[in-house]
Design a protein around this motif. Sequence first.
Motif, PDB file in Angstrom:
ATOM      1  N   LEU A 223     -28.850  13.432  15.193  1.00 20.50           N
ATOM      2  CA  LEU A 223     -29.459  14.660  15.699  1.00 20.50           C
ATOM      3  C   LEU A 223     -29.422  15.743  14.631  1.00 20.50           C
ATOM      4  N   LEU A 224     -30.382  16.659  14.709  1.00 24.28           N
ATOM      5  CA  LEU A 224     -30.519  17.701  13.696  1.00 24.28           C
ATOM      6  C   LEU A 224     -29.251  18.518  13.532  1.00 24.28           C
ATOM      7  N   GLU A 225     -28.657  18.969  14.662  1.00 25.32           N
ATOM      8  CA  GLU A 225     -27.473  19.830  14.550  1.00 25.32           C
ATOM      9  C   GLU A 225     -26.270  19.084  13.980  1.00 25.32           C
ATOM     10  N   ASP A 226     -26.189  17.755  14.275  1.00 22.57           N
ATOM     11  CA  ASP A 226     -25.093  16.970  13.706  1.00 22.57           C
ATOM     12  C   ASP A 226     -25.271  16.804  12.198  1.00 22.57           C
ATOM     13  N   ARG A 227     -26.491  16.509  11.799  1.00 18.33           N
ATOM     14  CA  ARG A 227     -26.775  16.381  10.364  1.00 18.33           C
ATOM     15  C   ARG A 227     -26.502  17.703   9.650  1.00 18.33           C
ATOM     16  N   ASP A 266     -19.356  29.390  16.255  1.00 22.03           N
ATOM     17  CA  ASP A 266     -20.400  30.138  16.964  1.00 22.03           C
ATOM     18  C   ASP A 266     -21.679  29.341  17.166  1.00 22.03           C
ATOM     19  N   TRP A 267     -21.913  28.329  16.338  1.00 21.11           N
ATOM     20  CA  TRP A 267     -23.145  27.562  16.483  1.00 21.11           C
ATOM     21  C   TRP A 267     -22.882  26.135  16.952  1.00 21.11           C
ATOM     22  N   TYR A 268     -22.180  25.362  16.139  1.00 22.20           N
ATOM     23  CA  TYR A 268     -22.083  23.947  16.479  1.00 22.20           C
ATOM     24  C   TYR A 268     -21.257  23.714  17.741  1.00 22.20           C
ATOM     25  N   VAL A 269     -20.113  24.379  17.863  1.00 19.77           N
ATOM     26  CA  VAL A 269     -19.286  24.188  19.058  1.00 19.77           C
ATOM     27  C   VAL A 269     -20.050  24.610  20.311  1.00 19.77           C
ATOM     28  N   GLU A 270     -20.812  25.706  20.223  1.00 22.81           N
ATOM     29  CA  GLU A 270     -21.578  26.169  21.389  1.00 22.81           C
ATOM     30  C   GLU A 270     -22.689  25.184  21.744  1.00 22.81           C
ATOM     31  N   ILE A 271     -23.338  24.617  20.721  1.00 21.62           N
ATOM     32  CA  ILE A 271     -24.359  23.591  20.981  1.00 21.62           C
ATOM     33  C   ILE A 271     -23.708  22.369  21.627  1.00 21.62           C
ATOM     34  N   ALA A 272     -22.541  21.993  21.114  1.00 16.98           N
ATOM     35  CA  ALA A 272     -21.834  20.828  21.655  1.00 16.98           C
ATOM     36  C   ALA A 272     -21.439  21.043  23.110  1.00 16.98           C
ATOM     37  N   LYS A 273     -21.097  22.272  23.468  1.00 18.54           N
ATOM     38  CA  LYS A 273     -20.747  22.565  24.867  1.00 18.54           C
ATOM     39  C   LYS A 273     -21.921  22.272  25.789  1.00 18.54           C
ATOM     40  N   LEU A 274     -23.125  22.628  25.361  1.00 21.15           N
ATOM     41  CA  LEU A 274     -24.319  22.361  26.169  1.00 21.15           C
ATOM     42  C   LEU A 274     -24.552  20.863  26.306  1.00 21.15           C
ATOM     43  N   ARG A 275     -24.314  20.122  25.223  1.00 20.61           N
ATOM     44  CA  ARG A 275     -24.523  18.676  25.254  1.00 20.61           C
ATOM     45  C   ARG A 275     -23.481  17.970  26.125  1.00 20.61           C
ATOM     46  N   GLY A 279     -22.342  15.777  31.526  1.00 22.73           N
ATOM     47  CA  GLY A 279     -21.919  14.381  31.479  1.00 22.73           C
ATOM     48  C   GLY A 279     -21.860  13.871  30.059  1.00 22.73           C
ATOM     49  N   GLU A 280     -21.799  12.552  29.939  1.00 26.27           N
ATOM     50  CA  GLU A 280     -21.652  11.931  28.623  1.00 26.27           C
ATOM     51  C   GLU A 280     -22.997  11.845  27.920  1.00 26.27           C
ATOM     52  N   PRO A 281     -23.177  12.621  26.833  1.00 25.64           N
ATOM     53  CA  PRO A 281     -24.438  12.554  26.095  1.00 25.64           C
ATOM     54  C   PRO A 281     -24.446  11.363  25.145  1.00 25.64           C
ATOM     55  N   VAL A 282     -25.637  10.952  24.763  1.00 26.98           N
ATOM     56  CA  VAL A 282     -25.795   9.898  23.766  1.00 26.98           C
ATOM     57  C   VAL A 282     -26.771  10.417  22.707  1.00 26.98           C
ATOM     58  N   PRO A 283     -26.351  10.555  21.462  1.00 27.13           N
ATOM     59  CA  PRO A 283     -24.981  10.335  20.981  1.00 27.13           C
ATOM     60  C   PRO A 283     -24.081  11.520  21.312  1.00 27.13           C
ATOM     61  N   SER A 284     -22.776  11.276  21.358  1.00 27.53           N
ATOM     62  CA  SER A 284     -21.813  12.327  21.673  1.00 27.53           C
ATOM     63  C   SER A 284     -21.519  13.179  20.437  1.00 27.53           C
ATOM     64  N   PRO A 285     -21.353  14.499  20.619  1.00 25.45           N
ATOM     65  CA  PRO A 285     -20.973  15.351  19.478  1.00 25.45           C
ATOM     66  C   PRO A 285     -19.479  15.283  19.175  1.00 25.45           C
TER      67      PRO A 285
END
Length: 351
Positions: A223-227, A266-275, A279-285
């Motif tokens: 995913l873009l945010e993970d990359r 402020d960005w990645y952790v907040e995005i991860a909270k939404l994911r 429930g369990e997202p695929v792929p998981s952050p």
Amino acid sequence: TIVPERFGKVYFEWMENIRDWCISRQLWWGHRIPVWYCSECGELTVSVDTPSRCSHCGSSRITRDPDVLDTWFSSALWTHSTLGWPDDTEDLRYFYPGSVMETGYDILFFWVARMIMMGLGNTGKIPFRTVYLHGLIRDEHGEKMSKLRGNVINPARAISEYGVDALRFALASYSTPGNDISLGKGKLEESRNFVNKLWNAARFIFQAMDAATPGKVEEKPRLLEDRWIVSRLNRLIGEVSSLMETFQFGEACRRIYDFVWAEFCDWYVEIAKLRLRDGEPVPSPLPFLAAILESSLRLLHPFMPFITEELWQNVKRRLPRESPMPDSIMLASYPVPDESALDPEAERAMD
């Protein structure tokens, strides 16, 4: 090599215009001067061992000099006397000369020059290859701290109020080679807030890891945010390593601060909270949250040793590892950038 370079001129100006050094001091402590005065012939006896008679006329009427050696005289011996000199010890052979000497610019001549003098005189070798000079700590208005003025920051009180890591990080993050630091309540509060930010982000990650169902760990971000976050971390590691190698510790701290606070928390952790919320997202952050946190703690450890050790131990307990991790973050290797993880396209897209 003297860092910053401008102090090299100061050093050589002193050394090329050398003056006699009054080595005696009238203090109650220190190395006593090994000189005895004879009341009969007026000559001096100099001896390592305490003499019973004058070395010139044999009289027993000798009196030791009441003064002690200047503190810089004994301090100048530190680089080699602590390693067993004058004996040819294993420690002396291994550790002397050292690589870097770090001290304040105000004692460049008092201590550094004298260590070089004594080192050369006693061993024939310079005691260190690089001298890094830090500045003085002043109050928030740039004034010299003084108990009479009442503008002194009590370290014990600052540690009690803000925490030892916050005090350390405030001192490190505002340091530049050879320049003074203006330290006040505002900078200590800023560092304390950063410690709290890191702690709260880590607590969220631990809770999420504990609640997750074990599954396959993604080896590469898709995913873009993970990359983006993986790329930004590895770019940061390269920048911090370069800054540390050139003694730019304050700038290294600021780069880590900006990444951890703004990009990771402020960005990645907040995005991860939404994911993670539905429930369990695929792929998981979660693998990336844990990996970024673990690397960030190792980056921060030299500046914040206590909170990073505590949080790293919590990460360690939760990470699935084929090979065991070190017992302490102090024994873990400092992060090395992975050039293959750099993703300029993802960075541009997220910016």
